[in-house]
Design an enzyme around this catalytic site. Structure first.
Site, PDB file in Angstrom:
ATOM      1  N   GLU A  68      49.141  39.653  24.209  1.00 19.05           N
ATOM      2  CA  GLU A  68      48.347  40.632  23.465  1.00 19.05           C
ATOM      3  C   GLU A  68      48.865  42.067  23.625  1.00 19.05           C
ATOM      4  O   GLU A  68      48.120  42.981  24.024  1.00 19.05           O
ATOM      5  CB  GLU A  68      46.878  40.510  23.865  1.00 19.05           C
ATOM      6  CG  GLU A  68      46.324  39.119  23.560  1.00 19.05           C
ATOM      7  CD  GLU A  68      44.850  38.947  23.884  1.00 19.05           C
ATOM      8  OE1 GLU A  68      44.243  39.883  24.437  1.00 19.05           O
ATOM      9  OE2 GLU A  68      44.304  37.867  23.591  1.00 19.05           O
ATOM     10  N   GLU A  79      45.506  31.383  22.258  1.00 19.15           N
ATOM     11  CA  GLU A  79      44.172  31.574  22.839  1.00 19.15           C
ATOM     12  C   GLU A  79      43.158  31.491  21.708  1.00 19.15           C
ATOM     13  O   GLU A  79      43.409  31.990  20.600  1.00 19.15           O
ATOM     14  CB  GLU A  79      44.015  32.947  23.519  1.00 19.15           C
ATOM     15  CG  GLU A  79      44.659  33.083  24.864  1.00 19.15           C
ATOM     16  CD  GLU A  79      44.302  34.419  25.515  1.00 19.15           C
ATOM     17  OE1 GLU A  79      43.202  34.956  25.236  1.00 19.15           O
ATOM     18  OE2 GLU A  79      45.127  34.916  26.296  1.00 19.15           O
TER      19      GLU A  79
END
Length: 531
Positions: free
Chosen positions: A156, A307
């Site tokens: 991320e 995720e």
């Protein structure tokens, strides 16, 4: 709802993409006996083939050391962990992160366990470290084995919480990383950018997030906005222009207007209200990625959503209740044939991003509590794993499959129409909010007529509902204890295995008529047990 199915139909082969990968908190947690025992059970029951976690390069794993200009590596902890993973029967989906302190360009950290989130002070030393790791793994496990793994660069990086650098600095990190890994072995599978999550505005169009461009707080209905992935198009164009290898693209499609804990409150820079998008948003996001890949000249590139959950917070009480399980089943059935993985975050509440869980049922991400008690979400994956690989019929409420031996299996579920969004967040410790969600919705009647069976074929139906298999029901009867006794743990574990069961037999013509009344948030599993 009425359905007819001739069970002699060949069906369409499909992959269990939901079993490709599952998440875990961080590498260091994986050295614990309880973590390993829970993972072994999860792999056996749910069929997960890869596991992805943070923290592989953090100081607690003791890999990288830099002293007076001399680099050294200590592989002991990583070897212990990876040896055990492979022994259990699950492969690593390697996430390279976070930054070793001796290689970090700054002091910024994330999480209770303080993973360093700054770029490397020297990109060449970073690349050498990754090359050394890859060479070590090939020497230890063999090139064929390591070539079956996946290697993802960072986590991320679009979020300042995980990467203090810029978009261009991340792209440079990817470039030096993929070149280093491919220099060791060209068959290693490398990808990124692992960004989170989808947005409907221009906040990530620049080098770093621009809070003034947030738009979700300006509308009442999130569905009126057009959502898109973050950095994905820029990343594909960067790889194409630089002629860089790219074996897969990765992203995190959490179905919310925020990407991590702490963002769902007003902060003076724009705000995210902690709201959920519509219940089918994950399918929309995957279709968006597929269209992007085609448009950018990467048709057929593997898509790994590394995720995903009903929310990106580890303190969401709804994770412990039935709605989370039904959301998993609905999303997975909806997305058959569209992606290579949809990796649930995570398999266990032995997970310490915000510190150790404050009590047994605290809304952690895990399919299992810290004590190894199975949540409804765990049972959802167990059901999905038992489906066959040939799809015979699918609707918004069920899927019927056939396995290699020709036996039928099916799953029925009621994600009630009244719940138009993904499961709303019930922030810990608000269990009442989670129970209100669980009580929302209307029952659905399913009439299924199966033909083409052998006469006297036996079937079993297993039902997961509020009073069967849902551990929080018994926990509430105990008085919601914060700390469980050994006896309570045993009773809760046993309760999760006590599903409602029924048996049916086809008639002399090989027909079977099923009439099911699905209460909201129930899951029913159908399995052929023999003649």
């Amino acid at each position: 709802m009425k359905y007819e199915l001739n069970t002699t139909e060949p069906g369409t082969v499909f992959s269990h993409f939901w079993s490709t990968c599952v998440g875990a908190g961080r590498a260091f947690e994986g050295l614990r006996t309880e973590w390993q025992q829970q993972l072994e059970m999860t792999v056996a029951d749910c069929g997960f083939r890869y596991i992805r976690f943070h923290g592989l390069l953090c100081d607690e794993m003791s890999l990288f050391h830099y002293d007076n200009g001399t680099v050294s590596y200590n592989y002991a902890y990583i070897d212990m962990l990876f040896d055990r993973l492979l022994q259990i029967g699950i492969r690593p989906f390697v996430e390279f992160g976070f930054m070793p302190r001796d290689l970090a360009s700054g002091e910024a950290t994330q999480f209770w366990w303080k993973g360093n989130i700054t770029p490397p002070m020297d990109y060449t030393i970073w690349a050498d470290m990754l090359a050394a790791l890859a060479a070590h793994w090939i020497g230890r496990y063999g090139v064929e084995e390591v070539s079956s793994w996946y290697f993802e660069i960072w986590n991320e990086p679009n979020l300042r919480a995980f990467w203090t650098g810029t978009k261009s600095e991340y792209f440079h990190l990817y470039e030096v990383s993929v070149k280093a890994l491919k220099s060791v072995c060209s068959s290693l599978r490398v990808g990124g950018p692992a960004t989170s999550n989808f947005v409907p505005d221009d906040r990530f169009e620049g080098e770093t997030e621009d809070y003034s461009k947030h738009r979700t707080h300006l509308v009442e209905d999130l569905q009126t906005l057009k959502w898109r992935g973050v950095w994905l198009q820029d990343f594909l164009e960067f790889c194409r222009n630089r002629k860089l290898p790219l074996d897969f693209i990765s992203a995190h499609p959490y179905p919310t207007d925020f990407a991590l804990d702490g963002q769902q409150t007003e902060n003076g820079k724009g705000c995210m209200k902690g709201r959920s998008r519509h219940s089918g948003s994950v399918k929309d996001d995957i279709l968006w990625i597929r269209q992007l890949l085609t448009g950018c000249g990467y048709p057929g590139l593997e898509i790994h959503l590394t995720e995903w959950s009903s929310s990106p917070t580890s303190r969401d009480c709804s994770h412990d209740y039935l709605p989370a399980a039904v959301y998993i089943v609905k999303s997975c059935i909806d997305c058959i044939g569209l992606t290579d993985s949809l990796s649930y975050w995570v398999f266990t509440d032995i997970f310490e991003e915000a510190g150790p869980g404050p009590e047994a049922f605290h809304g952690g991400f895990g399919l299992l509590t810290m004590q190894g008690i199975k949540k409804p979400s765990y049972l959802a994956y167990h059901f999905l794993n038992r489906l066959g690989h040939k799809l015979l019929q699918r609707s918004d409420y069920h899927a019927i499959t056939k396995d290699a031996s020709g036996k039928l299996t099916g799953i029925f579920y009621n994600y009630p129409l009244e719940m138009t969004s993904a499961v709303p967040i019930a922030g810990y410790p608000n269990h009442t909010a989670a129970e209100i969600i669980q009580s929302t919705g209307s029952a659905v009647s399913i009439h299924l007529n199966l033909t083409g069976l052998c006469p006297d074929t036996h079937f079993s139906l297993e039902t997961l509902d509020v009073t069967h298999g849902n551990a929080t029901t018994l926990w509430k009867e105990f008085g919601c204890p914060k700390n469980l006794t050994r006896e309570q743990c045993c009773q809760l574990s046993a309760f999760t295995g006590k599903l409602k069961t029924q048996t049916f037999v086809s008639d002399h013509t090989g027909s079977l008529q099923l009439h099911l009344v699905l209460e909201p948030w129930n899951i029913v599993f159908l399995s052929e047990t023999g003649c």
